[in-house]
Design a protein around this motif. Structure first.
Motif, PDB file in Angstrom:
ATOM      1  N   MET A 194      -6.783   1.012  -5.424  1.00  0.00           N
ATOM      2  CA  MET A 194      -7.096  -0.165  -6.033  1.00  0.00           C
ATOM      3  C   MET A 194      -6.500  -0.319  -7.306  1.00  0.00           C
ATOM      4  O   MET A 194      -6.368   0.565  -8.221  1.00  0.00           O
ATOM      5  CB  MET A 194      -8.410  -0.327  -6.107  1.00  0.00           C
ATOM      6  N   ASP A 206      -4.910  -4.429  -3.273  1.00  0.00           N
ATOM      7  CA  ASP A 206      -4.093  -4.955  -4.317  1.00  0.00           C
ATOM      8  C   ASP A 206      -3.464  -6.542  -4.286  1.00  0.00           C
ATOM      9  O   ASP A 206      -4.391  -7.215  -3.453  1.00  0.00           O
ATOM     10  CB  ASP A 206      -2.751  -4.184  -4.204  1.00  0.00           C
ATOM     11  N   GLU A 207      -2.700  -7.088  -4.966  1.00  0.00           N
ATOM     12  CA  GLU A 207      -2.428  -8.629  -4.605  1.00  0.00           C
ATOM     13  C   GLU A 207      -1.999  -8.962  -3.341  1.00  0.00           C
ATOM     14  O   GLU A 207      -2.447 -10.155  -3.022  1.00  0.00           O
ATOM     15  CB  GLU A 207      -1.285  -8.620  -5.701  1.00  0.00           C
ATOM     16  N   HIS A 208      -1.428  -8.296  -2.533  1.00  0.00           N
ATOM     17  CA  HIS A 208      -1.129  -8.454  -1.238  1.00  0.00           C
ATOM     18  C   HIS A 208      -2.552  -8.820  -0.201  1.00  0.00           C
ATOM     19  O   HIS A 208      -2.405  -9.610   0.491  1.00  0.00           O
ATOM     20  CB  HIS A 208      -0.471  -7.293  -0.743  1.00  0.00           C
ATOM     21  N   THR A 225      -6.009  -6.006  -9.911  1.00  0.00           N
ATOM     22  CA  THR A 225      -6.477  -7.054  -9.042  1.00  0.00           C
ATOM     23  C   THR A 225      -7.703  -6.890  -8.335  1.00  0.00           C
ATOM     24  O   THR A 225      -8.395  -7.969  -8.166  1.00  0.00           O
ATOM     25  CB  THR A 225      -5.265  -7.526  -8.043  1.00  0.00           C
TER      26      THR A 225
END
Lengths: 152, 102
Positions: free
Chosen positions: B54, B21-23, B57
Motif C-alpha cells: 500500500m 495503489d492508484e491502479h 493513495t
C-alpha cells in the motif's frame, strides 16, 4: 556520479504501470543484497513518485515517465522524471497533507512517505517542463553475507 | 485484488487482499463502499493481513471509508497490517482516527 550498474525505464503514465515500475526497480536493486525492509521502502517511494506522474503531471493525457536507477556498492540512486504540467511551488508540494485534489480523497502524503522511506529526496524543475524527483537509499552491508564470505 | 466481508456480533469485518495503489484504488473503494452500505453493524474492523502493498493513495481510500462509517456512527479499527503498512499508517497518523487492534 560513477555507477557500478545502471538502467533506464520509459513507459506511459498509466496507473497499471505503477506495479510494473516498482517491481522492476526493486528487482534491479536486489543485486545489492538489500533487506526486505529496504526493498519495500524503495518500492513504496517509486510507487509514490510514479503516482504523482500519473495523477498530477499528466492529468488529462498520457505522457512519458522516465526512471533512471544507478547503483554504487552500497547506495541506490533513483530519478523519476516527467514532462508534464510541472509544479509551481516545489516546497509547498512537499508539505505534509498538501494536495491540489482534496475532492478525490487524496491524502497529500506522497512526498512525506518518500522522505521517510528514502535517505534523501530532491525535487527539481525539469528543463523541458515537468519535474524530476531524485532519491537515494543507502543499503546497509548485509552482515550475514559478509560473514559467510569470510568463512569461505 | 479482492475485498471480503463478514458480520459477527454486529461487527463488520472487511479484508482487503492484494495491492492498494492508484491502479486498484477505484475498485477497492467501490467494493468497500458497497459492503459498508449493504450491511448492518455497530463497528468496522479492517483486516489488512492480506494486503501485500500500500502507498499513500491507500491512506486516502482508508480515510474516505472511515468517514462513510462515521456517517453510520460506526467506529473503524485496523487489524494485522504488515510491518511496512504499519509504518505508513503510523507516519500519517491514521491510527489517531482508526486505532489498531489485535
Amino acid at each position: 556520479m560513477k555507477f557500478l550498474n545502471q538502467m533506464t525505464l520509459k513507459f506511459d503514465s498509466l496507473s497499471v504501470n505503477e506495479a510494473f515500475a516498482r517491481s522492476a526497480v526493486s528487482a534491479f536493486c536486489v543485486q545489492l543484497n538489500p533487506t526486505l525492509d529496504e526493498i519495500t521502502d524503495i518500492k513504496t517511494a517509486i510507487s509514490e513518485a510514479v503516482t504523482n506522474c500519473v495523477v498530477h503531471a499528466y492529468p488529462n493525457e498520457v505522457g512519458t515517465v522516465e526512471i533512471f536507477v544507478g547503483l554504487t556498492k552500497d547506495c541506490v540512486f533513483v530519478s523519476v522524471k516527467d514532462n508534464g504540467v510541472g509544479i509551481v511551488d516545489l516546497n509547498q508540494a512537499r508539505e505534509p497533507f498538501f494536495t491540489t485534489k482534496p475532492d478525490e480523497e487524496r491524502a497529500g502524503m506522497g512526498f512525506t512517505v518518500m522522505e521517510s522511506f528514502m535517505d534523501s529526496v530532491e525535487l527539481l524543475h525539469n528543463k523541458n517542463g515537468g519535474v524530476e524527483v531524485k532519491m537515494t537509499k543507502k543499503i546497509k552491508e548485509n552482515k550475514l553475507m559478509a560473514k559467510k564470505e569470510q568463512n569461505v | 485484488m479482492q475485498v471480503n466481508s463478514k458480520v459477527i456480533n454486529q461487527t463488520l469485518y472487511l479484508s482487503i487482499l492484494g495491492e492498494l495503489d492508484e491502479h486498484s484504488a477505484q475498485y477497492i473503494r467501490g467494493e468497500l463502499d458497497q459492503k459498508l452500505l449493504n450491511n448492518f453493524y455497530r463497528q468496522v474492523v479492517l483486516d489488512l493481513s492480506g494486503l501485500k502493498f500500500m502507498d499513500s493513495t491507500g491512506i486516502g481510500v482508508l480515510i474516505g471509508r472511515y468517514k462513510k462509517a462515521r456517517e453510520k456512527n460506526a467506529p473503524m479499527f485496523i487489524s494485522n497490517p504488515t510491518s511496512h503498512i504499519d509504518k505508513i499508517l503510523k507516519m500519517t497518523a491514521v491510527y489517531d482516527i482508526m486505532p489498531k487492534i489485535n
